[in-house]
Structures are given as C-alpha cells and as structure tokens.
Write an enzyme that holds these catalytic residues in place. Sequence first.
Site, PDB file in Angstrom:
ATOM      1  N   SER A  90      -2.710  11.091  -3.908  1.00 44.53           N
ATOM      2  CA  SER A  90      -3.015  10.642  -2.514  1.00 44.53           C
ATOM      3  C   SER A  90      -4.619  10.679  -2.368  1.00 44.53           C
ATOM      4  O   SER A  90      -5.054   9.784  -1.420  1.00 44.53           O
ATOM      5  CB  SER A  90      -2.281  11.520  -1.389  1.00 44.53           C
ATOM      6  OG  SER A  90      -1.046  11.143  -1.311  1.00 44.53           O
ATOM      7  N   THR A 146      -4.847  12.588   2.601  1.00 40.62           N
ATOM      8  CA  THR A 146      -4.912  11.335   3.249  1.00 40.62           C
ATOM      9  C   THR A 146      -5.709  10.962   4.552  1.00 40.62           C
ATOM     10  O   THR A 146      -6.735  10.533   4.554  1.00 40.62           O
ATOM     11  CB  THR A 146      -3.363  10.561   3.386  1.00 40.62           C
ATOM     12  OG1 THR A 146      -2.512  10.394   2.319  1.00 40.62           O
ATOM     13  CG2 THR A 146      -3.820   9.114   3.748  1.00 40.62           C
ATOM     14  N   GLU A 259      -0.951   8.256   9.416  1.00 43.49           N
ATOM     15  CA  GLU A 259       0.110   8.506   7.981  1.00 43.49           C
ATOM     16  C   GLU A 259       1.233   8.926   8.342  1.00 43.49           C
ATOM     17  O   GLU A 259       1.534   9.877   8.928  1.00 43.49           O
ATOM     18  CB  GLU A 259      -0.812   9.346   7.095  1.00 43.49           C
ATOM     19  CG  GLU A 259      -0.001   9.718   5.984  1.00 43.49           C
ATOM     20  CD  GLU A 259      -0.619  10.853   5.056  1.00 43.49           C
ATOM     21  OE1 GLU A 259      -0.310  11.093   3.960  1.00 43.49           O
ATOM     22  OE2 GLU A 259      -0.811  11.949   5.772  1.00 43.49           O
ATOM     23  N   HIS A 400       4.907  10.893  -8.749  1.00 48.48           N
ATOM     24  CA  HIS A 400       4.144   9.649  -8.330  1.00 48.48           C
ATOM     25  C   HIS A 400       4.679   8.630  -9.276  1.00 48.48           C
ATOM     26  O   HIS A 400       4.517   9.128 -10.624  1.00 48.48           O
ATOM     27  CB  HIS A 400       3.017   9.727  -7.952  1.00 48.48           C
ATOM     28  CG  HIS A 400       2.376  10.496  -6.886  1.00 48.48           C
ATOM     29  ND1 HIS A 400       1.067  11.034  -6.498  1.00 48.48           N
ATOM     30  CD2 HIS A 400       3.281  11.143  -6.177  1.00 48.48           C
ATOM     31  CE1 HIS A 400       1.282  11.591  -5.550  1.00 48.48           C
ATOM     32  NE2 HIS A 400       2.619  11.874  -5.280  1.00 48.48           N
TER      33      HIS A 400
HETATM   34 ZN   LIG Z   1       2.949  13.114  -3.411  1.00 52.00          ZN
END
Ligand SMILES: [Zn+2]
Length: 507
Positions: A90, A146, A259, A400
């Site tokens: 991120s 983020t 977010e 991810h």
């Molecule tokens: Zn993550």
Amino acid sequence: MNKKIGILGVLFTIFILIAFQASVAKNYAMEDITIKSNGGVKNVIILIGDGMGLAHIEITKICYGHLNMEDMPYTGYELTDSLSGPVTDSAAAGTAIATGFKTYNGMISTVKVNDKLVNVTSLLELAKCSGKATGLVTTTRITHATPAVFASHVEKRSMEEEIARQLIEEKVNVLFGGGKEKFSDDILKLAKKNGYEVVYTREGLESANGKYVLGLFADSHIPYVLDRDNKTVGLLEMTKKAIELLEKDSDKGFFLMVEGGRIDHAAHGNDIASVVAETKEFDEVVGYCLDYARKNKNTLVIVLADHETGGLGVGIDYGDPIDEKEILNIKASTETMAKEIENGGDPKEVIKKYTGLDLTDEEVKKIEDAMKSDNKYALGNAIGEIISEKVGVRFVSHKHTGVPVPIMAYGPGAEHFRGFRHHVDTSKEIADLMLFGGDRMIITNGVGVIKGDANGNYRIDLDDAYITLNQYVGKIATNDDEKRLDMDNNGIIDYKDVALIMEMAES
Ligand SMILES: [Zn+2]
C-alpha cells in the site's frame, strides 16, 4: 554584425538572468507556493478500497445485489507494479497514486535518487497550494500507509509516530480515522497549537466545527464492521462530516481521500464475511459521494483500489457452492473468533455461535494445529480458510497479488480514466484535471535554455507547467532538459516543480 541578433542576444541574457535569479531566490517549501486554478476541477474525491479486487466487488454484489460502484460511468484497469516488482504494497501503490512516482515497497512518498532519499510532492499538497481545503479519512490508523502518502514523507511506513507529526505539520484540514496510539502527548499538543480541534467520539465528530479537525476514533484501526458496537464511528459518517467541514472551508473547493482500509486486512485473513461487510461499507461511501457529485457539478469522483489482496476466487471446484445467506449470517470477524478460541473457547462452539456453521473433525484439527504455530496470524488464517471454503469461495494466499485492479470515475474529465493504465498515469491525470481541467493543447519546440521553459518559447507560461506535468513528472532529472525543469534542483521532477512553474507564470 547583424544588429538584430545583437539585441536578441542582450534580451536573451536578461531573460536567463531573471530566470536564474528566480530559481535561486525562491523559497521552495510547498506551503509558500500559491497558484491559481485555471478552469480546473473544483472538488476532487478519491475513494480507495485497499486490497479491493474485482472478486471482492463481485462477492459483495452476490450478497447485497446492486452496488453503487456499478453506477460509475467510466471504468478502466490499474496496473499496480512498484519498483520492488509486480506485487506492490500500500505504501508504494499509494505513493504512485498520490505523486505520480513509482517507488519501492514500504516507502511513503519518497524516492531514492543516487541513494539519497528525496520527498515527492503529493496531489493533496498540490491541491493545498491552489487554495483547496484538504481531508484524509480512513478505517485504519490515520498514520497507516494509504493516508500517509498524501501528506507525509518518510522512508519506512512503520515510522507512524513521525507520520503523525507530519500530518499535523502539513495542516490537513480534516484527519479522521483510528490510530490514537500513534499520537503522543507532544504531537497532540502540537495539533492544538496548530489550531486543531481534537475529537475521539461520535458526539465529538458531530459537533466538530473547526477549520482543522483531528478525529481519532480508535486506539489502532477502527474495528471491522462485523465487530462494531453502537458507539463505533464508521466510514460513511466520517465521510459525510469531512465533506461538510471541507465545503465551508474554502470557496476554491476541496481535495478529499477516503479509504476503505480494512478490506485489505480482511482479505489477508481470508475472512470472507469481513471482506463483504467492509466492501459494502465502502460502497455506501461511493454512493454518497456520487450523489454529492451529481448535485455539485464541478466534482470529480475517482474510485479505485491500490492492489488486490488474497487472490480471491469466487466459486470453487469442489465442496460447497456459493451461499450468500451463509456469508450474511456470519456475525463476527475471524479475528474475534480466533481471540475467543485462544482464550479457551471450544473451536466447534465458537464457530457455530458466530457463523451457524458446523466444523468437521478434520477442520477442528486444522484449528488445533494452527494454535501451535508461532505465527500470530495462523489461527485467524486457518479459521478464514475453513469458513471461506464452507461458503464457496477460496483465496490463493494471505498476501497481495499483482493483478490489475478496477478504477471507476464520475464527473468532469471522468472519460480520461479508461483502458489499461498505471497508478502513476492516474495521478497525473487527476493533477491535470485539478490544475487545468484537462485537454490543454501542447505546442512545443522542445525544452528551452531558460529554467522552466518546457516548450522553448523563451517565456515561462502555463503551457510550460502543463508540459512539465504531462511529460516529465515522475522522472529523475538526468539529462539537461530534465534538469531545467527540476525547478528546486532536488533531482526529480514532481508536482512541486509544476507548481513553481505555474507560480512564475502567474506572477
Ligand atoms: Zn495489505
């Protein structure tokens, strides 16, 4: 000797002297730069579903029917790779979205130039110097990667106390999320000194009225939707309040990033019910912002994910078919179930209580084995895997993946956000719409000899800022042309250089 050339030569020298002086006399702090908006978009709302791939959206739609995201008229695919490889985190993905620069995983709006760390200017900082009010809202800690990339610059995402300090120093108007534990007394004192109203509860949120509001609604992350009690502040109410505050802050509009931060956490844990509940909450925010943009015409809404998490597949080739009723029947996160089992709860009974599902002996054994693991996430992960397969979905990992993620857009210039793109393209497109309203013509003879003259016409004008933004932002300044557009001589061409050229053009 030709007289004409002589005069031109003198004028030329004067130009260079003026340009050179301007480039050394300037104070380069972003907060000292003031630029005008030249027909650009008034309000920009960026909604980031952290870890939200298409399958996360699909399973939420299977459970809840029509989603607001489906009403976004323009869609495309975002490539997410970072300098670390095809799989981003991120921090690097957020940096790409916020600054138009690829960087290494873990880095917060910084890049390495010849082994030196250089700060990269963000869209939020650019918005601020054009007079817009700014806000960051999330369900994670507000110091998490983020939100951090939009208003802080550090080498490692784990430096959250430093990020907290920088968020306050940056004077982002609205900061809402979790993460109270990352704000020391000193930082809170600084916040108050900088004019922040600091609130911790729903009542505090509702009555907040200041130009700067810091809302910290949990020690760490805001609890998962499934684990909340009626006092927990959720993403939609934070977003509504943020817009209400930002709207009255500036007549030049606002820049807001919201977010849905825990879609990613749920997917890491393979917790399908939480993936659905967090994505649903995020989609409600999408609906609210879309509605706002329909009523307030000069508002651009961008919905995207930073990367996919878990490699979610909806539908599996053996065992149970997908059952949305079983998913909607689950009343807690796998994290909560794991905690209860760790504290001595019987696995079979705990799972039955929260999900209505019966564990087989084999599944009980898998849970018992996970309890012996040194990995603190092993138990939660095992519960997530077991429940997922029982309701008909499966994740390929707890990490991810590198698949492209969706981007959706509504509002002025929304048609630009189509096709296969990378986060860095999307960032520059947003900057372009915010500063110029898009579709400006580029006429260029190549970079001139005067610092900042991107089109070689011996003047510093808005075209130079436009060309620098669209053709040079994201680059390390290596050749002479690039060095002439690196206005603050920090080795990169970023949004600050664009802003410096604009300021020169406008003064
Ligand atoms: Zn993550």
